[in-house]
Enzyme design. Structure first.
Site, PDB file in Angstrom:
ATOM      1  N   SER B  52       4.575   0.229   3.638  1.00  0.00           N
ATOM      2  CA  SER B  52       3.490   1.206   3.745  1.00  0.00           C
ATOM      3  C   SER B  52       2.122   0.528   3.609  1.00  0.00           C
ATOM      4  O   SER B  52       1.106   1.129   3.935  1.00  0.00           O
ATOM      5  CB  SER B  52       3.650   2.311   2.692  1.00  0.00           C
ATOM      6  OG  SER B  52       3.586   1.768   1.393  1.00  0.00           O
ATOM      7  N   HIS B  53       2.092  -0.702   3.091  1.00  0.00           N
ATOM      8  CA  HIS B  53       0.826  -1.433   2.998  1.00  0.00           C
ATOM      9  C   HIS B  53       0.850  -2.746   3.759  1.00  0.00           C
ATOM     10  O   HIS B  53       0.030  -3.620   3.512  1.00  0.00           O
ATOM     11  CB  HIS B  53       0.453  -1.664   1.528  1.00  0.00           C
ATOM     12  CG  HIS B  53       0.098  -0.403   0.831  1.00  0.00           C
ATOM     13  ND1 HIS B  53       1.018   0.349   0.134  1.00  0.00           N
ATOM     14  CD2 HIS B  53      -1.070   0.276   0.749  1.00  0.00           C
ATOM     15  CE1 HIS B  53       0.423   1.425  -0.361  1.00  0.00           C
ATOM     16  NE2 HIS B  53      -0.836   1.414  -0.005  1.00  0.00           N
ATOM     17  N   ALA B 185       1.166   5.167  -7.639  1.00  0.00           N
ATOM     18  CA  ALA B 185       0.200   6.212  -7.318  1.00  0.00           C
ATOM     19  C   ALA B 185       0.309   7.285  -8.400  1.00  0.00           C
ATOM     20  O   ALA B 185       1.410   7.608  -8.860  1.00  0.00           O
ATOM     21  CB  ALA B 185       0.511   6.820  -5.959  1.00  0.00           C
ATOM     22  N   HIS B 191       0.083   7.951  -0.213  1.00  0.00           N
ATOM     23  CA  HIS B 191      -0.340   8.473   1.074  1.00  0.00           C
ATOM     24  C   HIS B 191       0.360   7.741   2.214  1.00  0.00           C
ATOM     25  O   HIS B 191       0.776   8.353   3.203  1.00  0.00           O
ATOM     26  CB  HIS B 191      -1.859   8.363   1.208  1.00  0.00           C
ATOM     27  CG  HIS B 191      -2.448   9.491   1.978  1.00  0.00           C
ATOM     28  ND1 HIS B 191      -2.789   9.365   3.303  1.00  0.00           N
ATOM     29  CD2 HIS B 191      -2.713  10.754   1.623  1.00  0.00           C
ATOM     30  CE1 HIS B 191      -3.274  10.522   3.721  1.00  0.00           C
ATOM     31  NE2 HIS B 191      -3.233  11.376   2.728  1.00  0.00           N
ATOM     32  N   ASP B 193       3.308   6.498   2.249  1.00  0.00           N
ATOM     33  CA  ASP B 193       4.684   6.971   2.395  1.00  0.00           C
ATOM     34  C   ASP B 193       4.732   8.323   3.118  1.00  0.00           C
ATOM     35  O   ASP B 193       5.663   8.588   3.876  1.00  0.00           O
ATOM     36  CB  ASP B 193       5.367   7.064   1.024  1.00  0.00           C
ATOM     37  CG  ASP B 193       5.622   5.678   0.439  1.00  0.00           C
ATOM     38  OD1 ASP B 193       5.828   4.728   1.234  1.00  0.00           O
ATOM     39  OD2 ASP B 193       5.615   5.536  -0.800  1.00  0.00           O
ATOM     40  N   ARG B 313      12.443  -5.542  -6.542  1.00  0.00           N
ATOM     41  CA  ARG B 313      12.786  -5.441  -5.126  1.00  0.00           C
ATOM     42  C   ARG B 313      11.827  -6.289  -4.288  1.00  0.00           C
ATOM     43  O   ARG B 313      12.234  -6.975  -3.362  1.00  0.00           O
ATOM     44  CB  ARG B 313      12.736  -3.972  -4.689  1.00  0.00           C
ATOM     45  CG  ARG B 313      13.315  -3.731  -3.295  1.00  0.00           C
ATOM     46  CD  ARG B 313      13.119  -2.304  -2.839  1.00  0.00           C
ATOM     47  NE  ARG B 313      13.866  -1.357  -3.659  1.00  0.00           N
ATOM     48  CZ  ARG B 313      13.808  -0.039  -3.496  1.00  0.00           C
ATOM     49  NH1 ARG B 313      13.048   0.491  -2.565  1.00  0.00           N
ATOM     50  NH2 ARG B 313      14.496   0.766  -4.283  1.00  0.00           N
TER      51      ARG B 313
END
Lengths: 342, 342
Positions: B52-53, B185, B191, B193, B313
């Site tokens: 996502s980033h 978050a 956001h 995700d 992870r």
């Protein structure tokens, strides 16, 4: 007890409650200095309607002092280790007198360095955390504190408890109003609230805890009797609880919540851990005055429909208590007077 | 697009991805220095499986640069304001180059004062937050950072959105192992995700957001189309989100999440706010070595059944990516090469 419960409400002034609690603490083994700090802390919580950390805690303080687990006469040792770093060895005493002993040095460092940290170890914290940060906000400073406690929270994804309820407290000044202050357990519920629910025979909201077999339960007695609490907010609250262990114990030289053993001290209730306080001087910030800015945030929060700010209820109850006195039941007041030797 | 989607996986080395992204950033209006910092940040996220980033963000960076909303050639202005306080005016540029510019001074202050704070303002943060704190842990330091973003989260108890997703990131060293790192978050979901779920047509877990009428929804498109997110963990997550606004905006001189107006810059995606980073030197602590202590906490967490630590992870995916390359779809890679002008 053979006497019928007397739940009639009586009112006592804040000053009188402080004196009464001082007498209780001193009679049960603290020095006058420690009695003063703890009495003001505990009376302040009761004054503000924070009942789970008010006079409700007195029997626990008394039994802990009687057990020899905590040193009520400890003299904290303050160490000036760097321009922004103060350490205190609480010497197996309470955390609040350690903070009081280091406070002036901490403030000096914050004013000169812009930020400073106070690392308290070898300390017992049995009170609310917001009284430790709120006074800094009244001096125009921003303060953040964490304290770890005793194994009673199952880390998210684990099977058995390890963390304490590990609260985070924050205070920030606000122009023309009481500061913004919050104090939140990283557990789904505070331990004091579970104890109060158990005493009242009430059920708890779902998702707060497990019984001794690890099964979800809403029964506060099952949580207290070999069960455990869960973190708030799943893996996020659990990560924050882990952070509190690292900051309040590993970074101070104090015990983790799982490291102390009070089994040889029946009656002991006070976790023997550490506490970290970070204080920042917003006068070093760029831009507009911090307190004006925080007030403008509050105005916007109210503009989107927020009815009540963190800390509001306490500040309102405080104002009421200072005018009308602090309400206690006749039973509570009688017990306190007995403990004070009246 | 007329070409069929090509989802076959290709592997690119981390070094090659950094070079490719540098070319993209520079071609779309950043200086070489800014391109270097953003490319390493973005490639690092993709390398670590933080999709996502990762490269998912590149179209947003490109459209923002094209809109004139952010200055990709900004030169941050570092101010040394106190022994523990560094300020940076990011000059309407990205936050990461501002951190890079202030990093050496911040480290000096941490080593001498025991704690230091970096207050970045006038900055755009469009990346994950953990890359900002993790490097400090590799240097044996403890770091905490907060950044506010853009109005999309309804404060608990309010009716309309005000806060940003306002993440909190933390990193701490661990003896003989990768550091403990988390980045959460304070909204129920990040956001990025929500955007990814919308793109994939997936539903979200309950409790995460509301539609434009304020009704609870699990549809990511309804959240993005005039709806809003909720804080994680009810009033507690909401209090932490408020704290992030105060620390990242009021304390830095940056904008609150609700204060900027990008309506004149179609394509702008990067919140124009502030960021705070607090770094502590645990060598100033009493007691045993901090990294040994944090490792002993991890051992205990594993002992109560925890399978996976925060950050695990990412560290595993990183090791895998460095051996096998970073997996990207052929489409993603083709788009990046087009954006780089190949």
């Amino acid at each position: 007890m053979s006497a019928p419960r007397d739940t009639a409400t009586q009112y006592i002034s804040h000053a009188d409650l402080v004196v009464l609690l001082q007498q209780v603490f001193q009679r049960h083994g603290t020095s006058p200095e420690v009695a003063q700090v703890l009495a003001e802390n505990c009376a302040g919580a009761e004054r503000d309607g924070a009942h789970s950390h008010g006079v409700f805690r007195i029997p626990g303080y008394v039994s802990t002092l009687a057990s020899g687990w905590v040193d009520g006469r400890a003299v904290p040792v303050v160490e000036d280790v760097a321009p922004g770093f103060v350490r205190v060895d609480a010497a197996n005493g309470f955390a609040q007198p350690a903070l009081a002993a280091a406070r002036e040095l901490l403030l000096e460092k914050v004013r000169s360095a812009g930020i400073a940290v106070l690392a308290i170890r070898n300390s017992h914290h049995f009170a609310a955390l917001w009284p430790d940060v709120e006074p800094f906000a009244y001096e125009g400073l921003v303060a953040l504190s964490v304290v770890n406690s005793m194994t009673c929270v199952v880390p998210h994804g684990a099977e058995r408890p390890l963390f304490g309820t590990n609260p985070i407290a924050f205070a920030a000044p606000r122009a023309g109003a009481d500061p913004i202050v919050f104090d939140l357990a990283t557990s789904a519920m505070a331990h004091g609230d579970v104890q109060i629910a158990a005493r009242k025979g009430e059920h708890l909201p779902a998702g707060g805890g497990v019984d001794r077999e690890g099964r979800p339960t809403c029964d506060p007695k099952a949580i207290l009797d070999g069960g455990a609490l869960l973190p708030f907010g799943g893996h996020k609250g659990s990560a924050l609880s882990m952070m509190v262990e690292l900051l309040a114990a590993a970074l101070t030289g104090g015990n983790f919540s799982f490291e102390f053993d009070w089994s040889q001290h029946p009656g002991a209730k006070t976790p023997w851990t550490g506490q970290l306080i970070i204080v920042i001087d917003p006068a070093r910030s760029a831009g507009r005055d911090f307190a004006e800015r925080s007030q403008s945030l509050v105005t916007q929060m109210q503009g989107v429909g927020l009815q009540r700010l963190p800390g509001d209820r306490r500040h309102r109850q405080r104002a009421d208590s200072l005018v009308n006195g602090i309400p206690l039941s006749s039973d509570e007041l009688r017990q306190l007077r007995e403990l004070a030797g009246h």
